[in-house]
Write a protein that holds these residues in place. Sequence first.
Motif, PDB file in Angstrom:
ATOM      1  N   SER A  22     -25.221 -12.800 129.043  1.00 36.48           N
ATOM      2  CA  SER A  22     -24.834 -12.861 130.452  1.00 36.48           C
ATOM      3  C   SER A  22     -25.425 -11.725 131.287  1.00 36.48           C
ATOM      4  O   SER A  22     -25.129 -11.616 132.481  1.00 36.48           O
ATOM      5  CB  SER A  22     -23.308 -12.864 130.582  1.00 36.48           C
ATOM      6  OG  SER A  22     -22.754 -11.673 130.045  1.00 36.48           O
ATOM      7  N   ASN A  50     -21.188 -18.514 125.604  1.00 35.27           N
ATOM      8  CA  ASN A  50     -22.211 -18.269 126.613  1.00 35.27           C
ATOM      9  C   ASN A  50     -21.863 -17.065 127.495  1.00 35.27           C
ATOM     10  O   ASN A  50     -22.662 -16.685 128.352  1.00 35.27           O
ATOM     11  CB  ASN A  50     -22.409 -19.504 127.486  1.00 35.27           C
ATOM     12  CG  ASN A  50     -23.176 -20.593 126.760  1.00 35.27           C
ATOM     13  OD1 ASN A  50     -23.875 -20.322 125.781  1.00 35.27           O
ATOM     14  ND2 ASN A  50     -23.063 -21.822 127.222  1.00 35.27           N
ATOM     15  N   GLN A  51     -20.672 -16.500 127.295  1.00 35.71           N
ATOM     16  CA  GLN A  51     -20.279 -15.297 128.017  1.00 35.71           C
ATOM     17  C   GLN A  51     -20.539 -14.032 127.203  1.00 35.71           C
ATOM     18  O   GLN A  51     -20.077 -12.952 127.551  1.00 35.71           O
ATOM     19  CB  GLN A  51     -18.790 -15.391 128.395  1.00 35.71           C
ATOM     20  CG  GLN A  51     -18.476 -16.546 129.338  1.00 35.71           C
ATOM     21  CD  GLN A  51     -19.337 -16.507 130.594  1.00 35.71           C
ATOM     22  OE1 GLN A  51     -19.424 -15.479 131.261  1.00 35.71           O
ATOM     23  NE2 GLN A  51     -19.972 -17.625 130.918  1.00 35.71           N
TER      24      GLN A  51
END
Length: 445
Positions: free
Chosen positions: A278, A272-273
Amino acid sequence: MPRWRIPLRAPVVLAAAGLLLAGCANPSTGSAADDPTKPVTIKFWHGWSAPGEVKAINDSIARFEKLHPNIHVQATGNVSDATVNQALRAGGDEAPDVVSSFTTNNVGQYCDSGMWADLDPFMKKTGLDKTEVFPESLLNYTSYQGNQCALPLLADVFGMYYNKDAFKEAGITHPPKTMSEFVADSKKLTVKDGSSYKRVGFMPNFRLYQNSPDRLFAQWGPTYFDKDGKSRLAKDPATYEFLGTAKKLMDAQGGYDALERFRTSFGDEMSNQNAFLSGKLAMHLDGEWRGLMLNDSKARFTWGVAPMPVPDDQADTYGRGYLTGTVAGIAHSSKHQNAAWELVRFLTADTDQVVQFANAIHNVPSTKAALKSPKLDADPAFRTFLGIAKNKYSQVMPPSTNGGMYIVQLQDFSYTEEAGKVPNLKKGLQRLDKLIDADTLQSQN
């Protein structure tokens, strides 16, 4: 792991792993004597491993066995190219009959070595006209010097994901179509907080995620080899234009050093980074599978997909992109090649099967009929990738007998060049051509 989570950045080169296969088998003549109507068990080795993918391939096998109740398929997943080829070299009853690979760069080795059987005789026997069924570009990466030892089994297509919110903030109304627009928009989309980046428009650095140089280079339509098989990167004006555009993109956003420092702050591509997820990248080169990750991760911005820009003097080619994919074939050592062909034919050429499998794992279908099917996923983002796949200017990498080593060599050169460590570009490319030719020659001896 899901297909869209498999990093595709660097090709798997069997020669580098000590698995060069040239000369270790005789190509099949397609004169297999087994009767495909008799009860038989065939072994199918593939690379899919995520639960959803494994279910999709098992569902495909179930559909096949319903049509061919006499043929039982014993599937083994999560198998690497190296493992498959070690088994084929060893032969014996434990070796697979049907094989697949995610690495099209190795097809030249599969065909040249004879470890994968020539499929043309099987297609002739069963009346399958490959030129009518498969797009020409996909046939190009499943054959080598006239040997069609593989067939395409779904495709991966690369395009540009973009942050619509960032575009609106920057006053940009549509994704860039030409390289000059690309450079200008990248500069507008770059946001700094003092000396630090908050966001860059497009990160051109070749070590980023899927940014292998060959993928962006495809937008120029380069010719890697001449008619004699010699590397011609130093002779192709497209090479200089491509590398020059990459530098323009860097300079417009702060230069290589600053961008490289920012890149090293990015999270893992599959987490998710991820820098696009992001919000650290406004535009990003990636494949059709990335949409699943963005949806699953509930991206906090509105995103869209478009083809990558093209050179200004090639504006009529807009819509093109880089293509690769999964391939399937028959082991040369299989004692059940006719039965194995029935499975390969079903998986690769049956329209309903190809469409169902493509929808299940969110890959692009690999037959002309499937690409036009109304049953395909109607998601607009996915449809953009279908358009790229059908574009006549889209490019695949030419096969090589050394398994794509030339792509690794291009990558290594590009890393050095983008860092400003190649004082004379023409001489550097000439040395690269000589290195590629030497390695190709060595693999043929």
